[in-house]
Design an enzyme around this catalytic site. Structure first.
Site, PDB file in Angstrom:
ATOM      1  N   ASP A   1      -3.524  -3.012  -4.688  1.00  0.00           N
ATOM      2  CA  ASP A   1      -2.466  -4.014  -4.461  1.00  0.00           C
ATOM      3  C   ASP A   1      -1.664  -4.248  -5.744  1.00  0.00           C
ATOM      4  O   ASP A   1      -0.435  -4.344  -5.711  1.00  0.00           O
ATOM      5  CB  ASP A   1      -3.082  -5.362  -4.031  1.00  0.00           C
ATOM      6  CG  ASP A   1      -3.496  -5.384  -2.567  1.00  0.00           C
ATOM      7  OD1 ASP A   1      -3.061  -4.511  -1.790  1.00  0.00           O
ATOM      8  OD2 ASP A   1      -4.273  -6.299  -2.203  1.00  0.00           O
TER       9      ASP A   1
ATOM     10  N   HIS B   1      -1.308 -11.345  -4.911  1.00  0.00           N
ATOM     11  CA  HIS B   1       0.107 -10.957  -4.849  1.00  0.00           C
ATOM     12  C   HIS B   1       1.013 -11.968  -5.559  1.00  0.00           C
ATOM     13  O   HIS B   1       2.033 -11.599  -6.125  1.00  0.00           O
ATOM     14  CB  HIS B   1       0.549 -10.801  -3.396  1.00  0.00           C
ATOM     15  CG  HIS B   1      -0.156  -9.697  -2.679  1.00  0.00           C
ATOM     16  ND1 HIS B   1      -0.034  -8.376  -3.043  1.00  0.00           N
ATOM     17  CD2 HIS B   1      -1.020  -9.713  -1.638  1.00  0.00           C
ATOM     18  CE1 HIS B   1      -0.781  -7.622  -2.240  1.00  0.00           C
ATOM     19  NE2 HIS B   1      -1.389  -8.416  -1.387  1.00  0.00           N
TER      20      HIS B   1
ATOM     21  N   HIS C   1       0.847  -1.214   0.000  1.00  0.00           N
ATOM     22  CA  HIS C   1       0.000   0.000   0.000  1.00  0.00           C
ATOM     23  C   HIS C   1       0.881   1.263   0.000  1.00  0.00           C
ATOM     24  O   HIS C   1       0.557   2.261  -0.635  1.00  0.00           O
ATOM     25  CB  HIS C   1      -0.951   0.002   1.202  1.00  0.00           C
ATOM     26  CG  HIS C   1      -1.732  -1.281   1.318  1.00  0.00           C
ATOM     27  ND1 HIS C   1      -2.142  -1.808   2.508  1.00  0.00           N
ATOM     28  CD2 HIS C   1      -2.153  -2.146   0.353  1.00  0.00           C
ATOM     29  CE1 HIS C   1      -2.789  -2.954   2.280  1.00  0.00           C
ATOM     30  NE2 HIS C   1      -2.800  -3.178   0.992  1.00  0.00           N
TER      31      HIS C   1
ATOM     32  N   HIS D   1      -9.509  -2.271  -3.881  1.00  0.00           N
ATOM     33  CA  HIS D   1      -8.356  -2.626  -3.053  1.00  0.00           C
ATOM     34  C   HIS D   1      -7.399  -3.553  -3.803  1.00  0.00           C
ATOM     35  O   HIS D   1      -6.179  -3.402  -3.725  1.00  0.00           O
ATOM     36  CB  HIS D   1      -8.753  -3.233  -1.702  1.00  0.00           C
ATOM     37  CG  HIS D   1      -7.548  -3.403  -0.836  1.00  0.00           C
ATOM     38  ND1 HIS D   1      -6.986  -2.362  -0.129  1.00  0.00           N
ATOM     39  CD2 HIS D   1      -6.708  -4.450  -0.687  1.00  0.00           C
ATOM     40  CE1 HIS D   1      -5.871  -2.776   0.434  1.00  0.00           C
ATOM     41  NE2 HIS D   1      -5.680  -4.043   0.122  1.00  0.00           N
TER      42      HIS D   1
END
Ligand code: ZN
Length: 279
Positions: free
Chosen positions: A227, A250, A74, A223
Site C-alpha cells: 500500500d 493511507h 495495488h 500488504h
C-alpha cells in the site's frame, strides 16, 4: 536505480469485483508514451498524481470533475514495482479498480505476460535531502537521506503481533502476493457502513485467532508495504532515500506525499502543484 521508464507492449484488461463497492468493475490498461499514469473515465482524465487524491479512508481514491476511481493503490504499486511510468487506464465499468487477488499479483503477472517496452520517458527522481518525522497520532513516518531506495513498514497486527518488512528496490513474491486484510471482528461493522462489500476469502485475509491458514505471518505487514509503495507511486517519481513508517496507513501516506512534494517537488519547477486537499 533503473530510471528508464517502461510501458506495456499491448492492452491488458482486468475485470472483477471492487473490494469496497462490491460492484463488477472493468479497466483496460493501454500502452502510452506520455510519461505518466492517467486514468480515464467517461472522457474525463484523472492523473495518478497526489493532487487528485480525494479520499484516503480504507483505500486511496482519485477524482476529477466529479468522477472518482476508487482503490487505485495495488495497481499503482504494480506499475511502480515494474518500472512502468506511462500507461492509460480506461475505466470501462464501475467506480473502482478490481481487487482480484487482493494484492498486486494478478496485475504484475498479466503485465509481464503481455510484455514491457521502453516508454521513452525517464523516471523523475525525488531525492530526500534531510531527516524529517511526521507524527500525527500514535503512528509516524520518518524520512532520511539514503543512497538508493529503502522503504520499511513496521506495524502491530491483531493475532500476528509486531512485524517489520523491507523493500530495497527488489520485487518479491511475498510483497506482490500479500492480500488485503481485516480483523474478523470488523467484518460486520465494515459491511454495515458500506465498506468491504466485495471482500471474499479469495481476496482478503481475515485475521482471527486461528492462524493455521496464514501462509506467512508477515503477510499483513507486506500488504501495508505494498500500500505504501502504491501510495508513493502517486508522486510520479522514484524515491531516492529511506522511509520508515510505523503503523502507517493511507492517510499517513497522504501526509507523507504532501510533505515530500512541498519540500522537494518533483524536478522542482517542472510540475505545478495544484491546491492540495488535506484530510
Ligand atoms: Zn491495500
Amino acid at each position: 536505480m533503473e530510471l528508464k521508464g517502461k510501458t506495456l507492449k499491448d492492452t491488458v484488461v482486468f475485470e472483477g469485483v471492487g473490494i469496497h463497492t462490491g460492484e463488477i468493475c472493468k479497466i483496460k490498461v493501454h500502452p502510452s508514451d506520455g510519461g505518466e499514469i492517467l486514468f480515464c473515465k467517461k472522457g474525463i482524465e484523472i492523473p495518478a498524481f497526489h493532487p487528485f487524491v480525494v479520499n484516503t479512508y480504507l483505500g486511496t481514491d482519485l477524482g476529477a470533475e466529479g468522477e472518482v476511481i476508487k482503490t487505485v493503490e495495488h495497481l499503482m504499486a504494480a506499475f511502480y514495482l515494474l518500472g512502468i511510468n506511462s500507461a492509460v487506464v480506461e475505466v470501462e465499468r464501475g467506480n473502482e479498480v478490481p481487487i482480484l487477488d487482493g494484492g498486486a499479483k494478478t496485475f504484475v503477472e498479466n503485465f509481464l505476460e503481455v510484455g514491457l517496452s521502453e516508454s521513452g520517458k525517464d523516471w523523475r527522481v525525488l531525492k530526500i535531502g534531510e531527516r524529517f518525522r511526521i507524527q500525527p497520532n500514535g503512528n509516524f513516518v520518518e524520512v532520511e537521506p539514503f543512497e538508493g531506495e529503502l522503504l520499511i513498514y513496521e506495524g502491530i497486527f491483531p493475532y500476528v503481533g509486531r512485524r517489520r518488512v523491507v523493500y530495497d528496490g527488489k520485487m518479491t513474491d511475498a510483497l506482490v502476493g500479500a492480500r488485503t486484510f481485516c480483523r474478523l471482528e470488523d467484518v460486520e461493522l465494515l459491511r454495515k457502513n458500506g465498506f468491504g462489500l466485495g471482500g471474499y476469502l479469495v481476496n482478503t485475509l481475515v485475521l482471527n485467532k486461528n492462524l493455521d491458514y496464514l501462509v506467512y505471518g508477515d503477510e499483513p505487514a507486506y500488504h501495508k508495504l505494498l500500500d505504501l509503495i502504491g501510495d508513493l507511486a502517486l508522486l510520479g517519481a522514484k524515491i531516492e532515500g529511506k522511509i520508515y513508517t510505523f503503523k502507517g496507513n493511507h492517510t499517513l501516506n497522504h501526509q507523507l506525499r504532501e510533505y515530500l512534494l512541498k519540500t522537494y517537488g518533483v524536478e522542482k519547477g517542472k510540475i505545478k502543484l495544484q491546491e492540495v486537499k488535506v484530510f
